[in-house]
Motif scaffolding. Structure first.
Motif, short mmCIF file in Angstrom:
data_model
loop_
_atom_site.label_atom_id
_atom_site.label_comp_id
_atom_site.label_asym_id
_atom_site.label_seq_id
_atom_site.Cartn_x
_atom_site.Cartn_y
_atom_site.Cartn_z
N LEU A 123 -12.96 8.84 3.91
CA LEU A 123 -12.29 8.22 2.77
C LEU A 123 -13.19 7.22 2.05
O LEU A 123 -13.05 7.00 0.85
CB LEU A 123 -10.98 7.56 3.21
CG LEU A 123 -9.72 8.40 2.95
CD1 LEU A 123 -9.77 9.69 3.74
CD2 LEU A 123 -8.47 7.62 3.26
N ALA A 124 -14.11 6.63 2.81
CA ALA A 124 -15.04 5.68 2.18
C ALA A 124 -15.93 6.40 1.17
O ALA A 124 -16.34 5.83 0.16
CB ALA A 124 -15.88 4.99 3.23
N ILE A 125 -16.21 7.67 1.45
CA ILE A 125 -17.03 8.46 0.53
C ILE A 125 -16.16 9.04 -0.59
O ILE A 125 -16.56 9.09 -1.75
CB ILE A 125 -17.74 9.61 1.29
CG1 ILE A 125 -18.64 9.01 2.37
CG2 ILE A 125 -18.54 10.48 0.33
CD1 ILE A 125 -19.24 10.03 3.32
N SER A 177 0.83 -1.20 0.00
CA SER A 177 0.00 0.00 0.00
C SER A 177 0.87 1.26 0.00
O SER A 177 0.58 2.23 -0.70
CB SER A 177 -0.91 -0.02 1.22
OG SER A 177 -1.69 1.14 1.25
N LEU A 178 1.94 1.20 0.79
CA LEU A 178 2.87 2.33 0.84
C LEU A 178 3.50 2.56 -0.53
O LEU A 178 3.62 3.69 -1.00
CB LEU A 178 3.96 2.04 1.88
CG LEU A 178 5.15 2.99 1.95
CD1 LEU A 178 4.68 4.41 2.22
CD2 LEU A 178 6.13 2.56 3.03
N ARG A 230 -12.35 2.00 -3.84
CA ARG A 230 -11.17 1.32 -3.30
C ARG A 230 -11.55 0.40 -2.14
O ARG A 230 -12.54 0.63 -1.45
CB ARG A 230 -10.13 2.35 -2.84
CG ARG A 230 -8.73 1.78 -2.91
CD ARG A 230 -7.68 2.83 -2.69
NE ARG A 230 -7.61 3.83 -3.76
CZ ARG A 230 -6.68 4.76 -3.81
NH1 ARG A 230 -5.77 4.86 -2.85
NH2 ARG A 230 -6.68 5.63 -4.79
N ASP A 231 -10.74 -0.61 -1.95
CA ASP A 231 -10.95 -1.58 -0.88
C ASP A 231 -10.88 -0.90 0.49
O ASP A 231 -10.06 -0.01 0.70
CB ASP A 231 -9.87 -2.66 -0.98
CG ASP A 231 -10.11 -3.79 -0.01
OD1 ASP A 231 -11.07 -4.55 -0.23
OD2 ASP A 231 -9.35 -3.89 0.96
N GLU A 232 -11.74 -1.32 1.42
CA GLU A 232 -11.76 -0.72 2.76
C GLU A 232 -10.39 -0.82 3.43
O GLU A 232 -9.92 0.11 4.10
CB GLU A 232 -12.82 -1.41 3.63
CG GLU A 232 -12.77 -1.09 5.12
CD GLU A 232 -13.19 0.35 5.45
OE1 GLU A 232 -13.65 1.08 4.54
OE2 GLU A 232 -13.05 0.74 6.63
N ARG A 233 -9.74 -1.96 3.27
CA ARG A 233 -8.43 -2.15 3.90
C ARG A 233 -7.40 -1.19 3.30
O ARG A 233 -6.55 -0.65 4.01
CB ARG A 233 -7.99 -3.61 3.69
CG ARG A 233 -7.04 -4.11 4.73
CD ARG A 233 -7.20 -5.60 4.95
NE ARG A 233 -6.09 -6.12 5.74
CZ ARG A 233 -5.13 -6.92 5.25
NH1 ARG A 233 -5.13 -7.27 3.99
NH2 ARG A 233 -4.17 -7.35 6.06
N GLU A 234 -7.50 -0.96 2.00
CA GLU A 234 -6.60 -0.02 1.33
C GLU A 234 -6.84 1.40 1.87
O GLU A 234 -5.90 2.17 2.07
CB GLU A 234 -6.86 -0.02 -0.19
CG GLU A 234 -6.33 -1.22 -0.93
CD GLU A 234 -4.85 -1.03 -1.28
OE1 GLU A 234 -4.30 0.05 -1.05
OE2 GLU A 234 -4.26 -2.01 -1.77
N ARG A 235 -8.11 1.71 2.09
CA ARG A 235 -8.42 3.05 2.61
C ARG A 235 -7.85 3.22 4.00
O ARG A 235 -7.33 4.28 4.36
CB ARG A 235 -9.94 3.26 2.62
CG ARG A 235 -10.54 3.52 1.25
CD ARG A 235 -11.96 4.03 1.36
NE ARG A 235 -12.86 3.03 1.91
CZ ARG A 235 -13.75 2.34 1.21
NH1 ARG A 235 -13.89 2.55 -0.08
NH2 ARG A 235 -14.53 1.45 1.79
#
Lengths: 208, 208
Positions: free
Chosen positions: B143-145, A196-197, B150-155
């Motif tokens: 960030l979800a909005i 991710s980084l 994008r994936d939640e984990r990525e956010r």
DNA sequence: GTCTATACTACGATAGAC
DNA sequence: GTCTATCGTAGTATAGAC
């Protein structure tokens, strides 16, 4: 020196104590006990608590310097000529650093350094001069090639942000785990964080 | 309580000592001296050194919580509906936090927290629960909005990186000054850093 | 070059006067 | 509720034997 290993054993124990507790809270008694020598040996070898502390700073510069050495040498031996190559070099340097931030060994080193950052003493000066400055200036030089149209000052600010993205993995470790909803940062989680980084860094290093 | 201000005076002095030196190195004698009370008053009000330490943690949660309160309230009162609005909210939250990291007051708070992050105790739990968690989860929701695809984990990993970009301004303060080639981080330099941070954050928060 | 022994200072906690 | 006085422990540094 007839017994070089003894000094090293004292330094290892001292680094642990100084890193964990700071200069004042660390005790030369405990350091002597942990390294299995008499307290007065510290005075003999390092002149006292302060001298031992500075020896620890030098040790930190050497250890973290060694982490970056292979990559730094490779970059110096074959300097990047295209923005793409420079970007790849900067990403490699950052990922290497971030990987160290995630490794358990970086804990005491980082605590030592963060403390010194707030009110730098001679110890910080030694670490900065021998280890940080070469790496940071190399990174800045890589960004000058990767982002030629951007202002030098902007590039330096970007180096700081990139360092921050890696350093938070260490100094904000407990928050990182909680935000990702994991109990601890295992190898799998670490790989995810590094990926991710890398993605974020690549975005920042790509000229709009 | 008949003398509420006395407890506060002790806590202020204690926060300074604990932040600067850590739990072990800080001395209740010095704290008592600095706040102008007898050492035994600490025992009376807080039960001992440990109790005083926890009171400091609560104080940190309150103070840094207050830094974020106005923005948090505004976001809750009028939740963003578009990615643009969510992005603006997240940027405002980050800039607000970064500004605090650059302010002198954050020094002792941050040192206290960084120490706790390495091996969290009850003190960290209180700070996280009452102050960090609300802010970090609000940021994640924004960030979800802003980045719906994008994936939640990525956010969540992105939230960590953004926090890192701000936090390095405090924990890496000495390096920041040296990389920018300034003697200290004055108001002008701070504004430049914030503008640069804003630019980088905006890049990261814009869906490709 | 490493040890033991010791001088001196500072620590946290508590008892008891007021 | 705040003070002074004191107890037991642990800190750094140093002197001197070997």
């Amino acid at each position: 020196m007839t017994t070089p290993e003894l000094s090293q054993r004292i330094i290892a124990a001292a680094l642990d104590q100084f890193g964990r507790l700071g200069f004042d809270a660390a005790s030369t008694r405990d350091i002597a006990r942990a390294s299995g020598v008499a307290m007065s040996s510290i005075t003999y070898h390092f002149g006292g608590k302060q001298g031992l502390y500075l020896a620890c700073a030098d040790q930190i510069a050497v250890v973290i310097g060694a982490v970056h050495r292979p990559l730094m040498d490779a970059i110096e031996a074959d300097p990047p000529r295209t923005p793409q190559d420079a970007r790849a070099g900067a990403l490699a340097l950052l990922e290497n650093f971030a990987r160290f931030m995630l490794a358990p060994e970086s804990e005491i080193h980082c605590q030592f350094i963060v403390r010194e950052q707030q009110h730098p003493t001679e110890a910080f000066e030694r670490i900065y001069e021998h280890m940080m400055s070469p790496v940071l200036e190399t990174a800045t030089a890589l960004l000058a090639i990767a982002l030629p149209h951007r202002d030098e000052r902007e590039r330096r600010a970007l180096v700081i942000s990139l360092v921050g993205m890696a350093i938070v993995l260490r100094v904000g470790r407990a928050c990182v785990a909680r935000v990702l909803r994991v109990d601890d940062i295992d190898a799998q989680t670490a790989d995810f964080l590094l990926a991710s980084l890398r993605r974020s860094a690549l975005t920042l290093l790509t000229e709009d």
